[in-house]
Write a protein that holds these residues in place. Structure first.
Motif, short mmCIF file in Angstrom:
data_model
loop_
_atom_site.label_atom_id
_atom_site.label_comp_id
_atom_site.label_asym_id
_atom_site.label_seq_id
_atom_site.Cartn_x
_atom_site.Cartn_y
_atom_site.Cartn_z
N ALA A 115 36.99 -46.05 33.61
CA ALA A 115 36.84 -46.26 35.04
C ALA A 115 38.07 -46.90 35.67
O ALA A 115 38.39 -46.67 36.84
CB ALA A 115 35.60 -47.13 35.30
N TYR A 116 38.77 -47.71 34.89
CA TYR A 116 39.98 -48.36 35.40
C TYR A 116 41.11 -47.37 35.68
O TYR A 116 42.09 -47.73 36.34
CB TYR A 116 40.47 -49.41 34.39
N SER A 183 37.15 -41.70 23.08
CA SER A 183 36.96 -40.60 24.03
C SER A 183 38.29 -39.93 24.33
O SER A 183 39.29 -40.61 24.57
CB SER A 183 36.36 -41.12 25.34
N ASP A 184 38.27 -38.59 24.35
CA ASP A 184 39.48 -37.86 24.71
C ASP A 184 39.66 -37.77 26.23
O ASP A 184 40.58 -37.13 26.72
CB ASP A 184 39.47 -36.45 24.10
N ARG A 185 38.79 -38.45 26.98
CA ARG A 185 38.91 -38.48 28.45
C ARG A 185 39.67 -39.70 28.96
O ARG A 185 39.97 -39.79 30.13
CB ARG A 185 37.51 -38.48 29.09
N ILE A 186 39.98 -40.62 28.08
CA ILE A 186 40.69 -41.83 28.53
C ILE A 186 42.16 -41.53 28.78
O ILE A 186 42.73 -41.94 29.79
CB ILE A 186 40.50 -42.96 27.50
N ILE A 236 48.26 -59.08 34.58
CA ILE A 236 49.06 -58.37 33.59
C ILE A 236 48.17 -57.91 32.43
O ILE A 236 48.34 -56.79 31.91
CB ILE A 236 50.22 -59.26 33.10
N ALA A 237 47.21 -58.74 32.04
CA ALA A 237 46.28 -58.34 30.99
C ALA A 237 45.44 -57.15 31.44
O ALA A 237 45.26 -56.17 30.70
CB ALA A 237 45.38 -59.51 30.61
N ILE A 238 44.92 -57.20 32.66
CA ILE A 238 44.09 -56.12 33.19
C ILE A 238 44.89 -54.83 33.30
O ILE A 238 44.36 -53.73 33.08
CB ILE A 238 43.50 -56.53 34.56
N ASN A 239 46.17 -54.95 33.63
CA ASN A 239 47.00 -53.75 33.73
C ASN A 239 47.04 -52.95 32.44
O ASN A 239 47.20 -51.73 32.45
CB ASN A 239 48.42 -54.13 34.16
N ARG A 240 46.90 -53.63 31.32
CA ARG A 240 46.88 -52.91 30.04
C ARG A 240 45.59 -52.12 29.86
O ARG A 240 45.57 -51.09 29.19
CB ARG A 240 47.07 -53.90 28.89
N HIS A 246 43.97 -50.85 26.26
CA HIS A 246 43.29 -52.06 25.82
C HIS A 246 41.89 -52.18 26.41
O HIS A 246 41.64 -51.75 27.55
CB HIS A 246 44.08 -53.32 26.20
N PHE A 247 40.99 -52.79 25.64
CA PHE A 247 39.66 -53.16 26.11
C PHE A 247 39.72 -54.53 26.79
O PHE A 247 40.60 -55.34 26.49
CB PHE A 247 38.69 -53.24 24.93
N PRO A 248 38.75 -54.85 27.67
CA PRO A 248 38.69 -56.20 28.23
C PRO A 248 38.57 -57.28 27.16
O PRO A 248 39.15 -58.37 27.31
CB PRO A 248 37.43 -56.15 29.12
N ALA A 249 37.86 -57.01 26.07
CA ALA A 249 37.74 -58.01 25.00
C ALA A 249 39.10 -58.31 24.38
O ALA A 249 39.36 -59.45 23.95
CB ALA A 249 36.78 -57.52 23.92
N ASP A 250 39.99 -57.32 24.34
CA ASP A 250 41.34 -57.56 23.82
C ASP A 250 42.05 -58.59 24.68
O ASP A 250 42.75 -59.48 24.16
CB ASP A 250 42.15 -56.27 23.83
N SER A 251 41.89 -58.46 26.00
CA SER A 251 42.53 -59.39 26.92
C SER A 251 41.95 -60.79 26.77
O SER A 251 42.68 -61.79 26.80
CB SER A 251 42.36 -58.91 28.36
N ALA A 252 40.62 -60.88 26.62
CA ALA A 252 39.98 -62.19 26.47
C ALA A 252 40.46 -62.89 25.21
O ALA A 252 40.79 -64.08 25.23
CB ALA A 252 38.47 -62.01 26.46
N ALA A 253 40.52 -62.15 24.10
CA ALA A 253 41.01 -62.73 22.85
C ALA A 253 42.47 -63.14 22.99
O ALA A 253 42.89 -64.21 22.51
CB ALA A 253 40.83 -61.75 21.70
N GLY A 254 43.28 -62.30 23.63
CA GLY A 254 44.68 -62.62 23.84
C GLY A 254 44.87 -63.85 24.72
O GLY A 254 45.78 -64.65 24.51
#
Length: 342
Positions: A115-116, A183-186, A236-240, A246-254
């Motif tokens: 969706a992003y 997903s091959d739609r991302i 900057i995290a969200i931009n990834r 990246h998933f949102p959880a990746d950003s939270a852990a980072g």
């Protein structure tokens, strides 16, 4: 230039016998000698000094209860060496523990990443520049320029360089998949990095920078999730995630790892070495019941305030060991910051 230098020496030296000048031992201490080195070699020395006190503890999944057996670690704890107790034995304390989300947690979050993609055209310039450059975005918020604050910039660049070996050890142990594997739609808008996804290295880098600058300005302060620096780190995290890598959880852990590494760096950079506590991020709890959780400044505020079940920052600060060479750079950076109005 080489040819010109050779021709010039031949002309003014010729075949004369070389006479050596009187010699003397070095008069500069180690910190002063460090300043005379080229920037890339100074950074290598500083990163080496800081890594001496970092260790990793990996917890595997239990052998029973999983068919087939799990091949990744369940969690990784980044440890830092404690201040000496006089015995000479190295003792370590937790700096940050990262617990891996389950594969179904990632699968549920894949539609959120897709969706992003609607924001890609709007954020393309940021995403492309941020692949290589992060400090200029912080410099747009604070008075940081090469002419006025060279030591501040070098301090930040050293912090960024330290992130890579730390985050890669966590990534390789946890072995988390990228969004496009679900997903091959991302269809990410940039080439996917050739390493596992969680934690996000960009998130960790920018939260390290935000924390270092926050503590440079006010050593006794706590991280304020709504400050401009932390808003920037969140974006900057969200931009990834917008880019599809990246998933949102990746950003939270980072974010958790970055905040902790920034605190660790600034504690070791104080003239009298300071203290730092621990943190814990549980990826299996980063969700809203049956729905995947997003990551933004509001979520970060909950995480840092102890209002999110995925994250804790215990009140367990303890002393760190001094890092003399790193302290010398941080002192110069602090002096620059104090005279920023001049």
């Amino acid at each position: 230039m080489t040819a010109a230098l050779m021709r010039t020496r031949d002309a003014i030296v010729g075949t004369e016998t070389i006479r050596t000048s009187p010699a003397q031992d070095a008069a500069l201490d180690t910190a002063a000698r460090l300043r005379r080195m080229d920037a890339q070699f100074r950074q290598a020395v500083l990163v080496s000094e800081l890594l001496e006190d970092i260790a990793f503890q990996v917890e595997d999944y239990p052998e029973e209860g999983y068919d087939p057996p799990r091949r990744t670690a369940r969690s990784v704890t980044v440890q830092r060496r404690a201040a000496g107790d006089g015995t000479g034995a190295a003792q370590y304390r937790p700096l940050a523990t990262i617990i891996r989300p389950g594969v179904q947690d990632f699968a549920q979050a894949a539609p959120l990443v897709a969706a992003y993609a609607e924001l890609r055209a709007d954020r393309a310039a940021e995403i492309l520049v941020q692949k290589e450059h992060l400090v200029p975005f912080a410099a747009a918020i604070l008075p940081i320029t090469p002419a006025r604050t060279p030591a501040v910039i070098e301090m930040l660049e050293t912090g960024l360089a330290l992130v890579t070996p730390v985050v890669m050890r966590v990534k390789i142990a946890l072995g988390c998949p990228r969004p496009s594997q679900f997903s091959d739609r991302i269809q990410p808008m940039i080439p996917e990095p050739g390493h596992p996804t969680l934690p996000s290295g960009h998130a960790m880098q920018m939260f390290t920078v935000a924390t270092m600058l926050t503590l440079l300005a006010e050593p006794a302060s706590v991280a304020v999730s709504d400050s401009q620096l932390y808003r920037l780190a969140c974006r900057i995290a969200i931009n990834r995630t917008v880019a599809g890598v990246h998933f949102p959880a990746d950003s939270a852990a980072g974010a958790v790892l970055g905040i902790q590494l920034g605190r660790y760096l600034m504690a070791r950079g104080q003239e009298q070495a300071g203290t730092v506590g621990s943190a814990r991020f549980d990826g299996t709890r980063f969700h809203d019941r049956t729905r995947p959780r997003d990551f933004h400044s509001g979520i970060l505020a909950r995480m840092m305030a102890g209002g999110d079940p995925s994250t804790t920052f215990p009140d367990d600060a303890a002393a760190v060991r001094p890092a003399p060479l790193w302290q010398s750079l941080c002192k110069r950076a602090g002096d620059e910051w104090q005279t920023r109005w001049s």
